[in-house]
Design a protein around this motif. Structure first.
Motif, PDB file in Angstrom:
ATOM      1  N   PRO A  73       2.912   5.048  -3.094  1.00 53.14           N
ATOM      2  CA  PRO A  73       3.068   4.940  -1.640  1.00 53.14           C
ATOM      3  C   PRO A  73       2.422   6.067  -0.852  1.00 53.14           C
ATOM      4  O   PRO A  73       2.137   5.897   0.338  1.00 53.14           O
ATOM      5  CB  PRO A  73       4.595   4.967  -1.445  1.00 53.14           C
ATOM      6  N   PRO A  76      -3.186   7.024   1.005  1.00 56.48           N
ATOM      7  CA  PRO A  76      -3.649   6.226   2.147  1.00 56.48           C
ATOM      8  C   PRO A  76      -4.690   5.184   1.770  1.00 56.48           C
ATOM      9  O   PRO A  76      -4.776   4.130   2.409  1.00 56.48           O
ATOM     10  CB  PRO A  76      -4.223   7.276   3.099  1.00 56.48           C
ATOM     11  N   TRP A 131      -2.923   2.254   0.292  1.00 53.52           N
ATOM     12  CA  TRP A 131      -2.294   1.555   1.406  1.00 53.52           C
ATOM     13  C   TRP A 131      -3.295   0.643   2.108  1.00 53.52           C
ATOM     14  O   TRP A 131      -3.000  -0.519   2.416  1.00 53.52           O
ATOM     15  CB  TRP A 131      -1.722   2.576   2.390  1.00 53.52           C
ATOM     16  N   SER A 152      -3.936  -2.331  -0.015  1.00 55.90           N
ATOM     17  CA  SER A 152      -2.784  -3.229  -0.041  1.00 55.90           C
ATOM     18  C   SER A 152      -2.724  -4.102   1.208  1.00 55.90           C
ATOM     19  O   SER A 152      -2.344  -5.279   1.133  1.00 55.90           O
ATOM     20  CB  SER A 152      -1.483  -2.425  -0.188  1.00 55.90           C
ATOM     21  N   ARG A 153      -3.103  -3.555   2.353  1.00 48.66           N
ATOM     22  CA  ARG A 153      -3.101  -4.360   3.578  1.00 48.66           C
ATOM     23  C   ARG A 153      -4.208  -5.414   3.524  1.00 48.66           C
ATOM     24  O   ARG A 153      -4.044  -6.527   4.041  1.00 48.66           O
ATOM     25  CB  ARG A 153      -3.266  -3.462   4.802  1.00 48.66           C
ATOM     26  N   TYR A 174       7.512  -1.029   0.179  1.00 48.51           N
ATOM     27  CA  TYR A 174       6.185  -0.408   0.255  1.00 48.51           C
ATOM     28  C   TYR A 174       5.622  -0.536   1.670  1.00 48.51           C
ATOM     29  O   TYR A 174       5.074   0.429   2.228  1.00 48.51           O
ATOM     30  CB  TYR A 174       5.248  -1.047  -0.761  1.00 48.51           C
ATOM     31  N   THR A 175       5.758  -1.709   2.269  1.00 47.68           N
ATOM     32  CA  THR A 175       5.279  -1.896   3.637  1.00 47.68           C
ATOM     33  C   THR A 175       5.988  -0.944   4.596  1.00 47.68           C
ATOM     34  O   THR A 175       5.351  -0.327   5.471  1.00 47.68           O
ATOM     35  CB  THR A 175       5.475  -3.357   4.074  1.00 47.68           C
ATOM     36  N   GLY A 221       4.715   2.711   3.804  1.00 50.77           N
ATOM     37  CA  GLY A 221       3.337   2.914   4.226  1.00 50.77           C
ATOM     38  C   GLY A 221       3.177   2.939   5.730  1.00 50.77           C
ATOM     39  O   GLY A 221       2.391   3.720   6.277  1.00 50.77           O
ATOM     40  N   THR A 222       3.934   2.101   6.421  1.00 51.62           N
ATOM     41  CA  THR A 222       3.877   2.089   7.883  1.00 51.62           C
ATOM     42  C   THR A 222       4.326   3.431   8.435  1.00 51.62           C
ATOM     43  O   THR A 222       3.700   3.985   9.360  1.00 51.62           O
ATOM     44  CB  THR A 222       4.754   0.952   8.435  1.00 51.62           C
ATOM     45  N   HIS A 281       1.666   6.358   6.925  1.00 55.27           N
ATOM     46  CA  HIS A 281       0.245   6.272   7.261  1.00 55.27           C
ATOM     47  C   HIS A 281      -0.002   5.763   8.684  1.00 55.27           C
ATOM     48  O   HIS A 281      -0.613   6.470   9.494  1.00 55.27           O
ATOM     49  CB  HIS A 281      -0.471   5.404   6.235  1.00 55.27           C
TER      50      HIS A 281
END
Length: 216
Positions: free
Chosen positions: A15, A18, A21, A24-25, A93-94, A97-98, A101
């Protein structure tokens, strides 16, 4: 696998990274335009680097050492998975990460606690950030991912079934900003094409910009 089943895409992440991340998006965008389903797994940059800390920049190495801030997020995600099931991993994770990052709040205990709340998970999971209760499971998940691609890469690792049923695995792609829509689909198709080529190992160029979260 039935003809109607979605293709499973296994995605290993830390996590704190960056670049993982960002990937992943992009992978969530791919889910919208290709018949795939992401299965989320943790890996750990701290575990990956624990035998080469002396080779790393001091601040980076400090984060990776026991008690460093790199350990907390992966431990909390692992505990959430062990106690609440695989289905919570992507959601947490979302949320992490939000906070880390997109919102630029950094890897802090407060950020982890807020992410747990965002993900609808028990607040007491934060206690596992400082505990090694599930480190064996964390290390097993890390090992499963990293052994598919080798020790000289990092996060993310992606694995998909190949034409013969055997998994094709690769590190990356490292990309910014995260492609969306048809651009996401084209990158996915191209990545699979090169990754499935026997004997193919690497495409790379120097990074000239940092992660761009503006479209997330």
């Amino acid at each position: 696998m039935s003809q109607t089943a979605k293709t499973p895409v296994d995605f290993w992440f830390d996590p704190i990274c960056p670049w993982a991340w960002m990937t992943s998006r992009w992978m969530l965008e791919v889910e919208k335009v290709r018949d795939v389903e992401v299965r989320w797994h943790v890996m750990s940059l701290a575990v990956l680097n624990e035998d080469r800390l002396d080779e790393l920049p001091e601040q980076y190495a400090e984060n990776m050492r026991p008690g460093g801030k790199s350990w907390g997020p992966v431990r909390v995600v692992t505990a959430a998975r062990e106690l609440h099931g695989d289905e919570v991993v992507g959601r947490l994770y979302t949320a992490l990460g939000t906070r880390f990052h997109n919102e630029g709040l950094g890897v802090t205990r407060d950020s982890i606690a807020a992410a747990l709340k965002d993900a609808g998970l028990p607040a007491e999971l934060i206690d596992y950030a400082d505990q090694d209760t599930y480190d064996l499971q964390l290390r097993a998940s890390h090992k499963e991912g990293i052994e598919k691609v080798g020790q000289d890469v990092g996060t993310p690792v992606i694995a998909v079934p190949g034409a013969d049923g055997e998994q094709i695995a690769f590190f990356g792609p490292v990309v910014t900003p995260a492609p969306q829509g048809e651009a996401a689909a084209k990158l996915w198709d191209g990545t699979l094409l090169v990754a499935a080529t026997p004997g193919f190992y690497e495409i790379k160029r120097s990074r000239t910009v940092g992660p761009d979260f503006s479209n997330l």
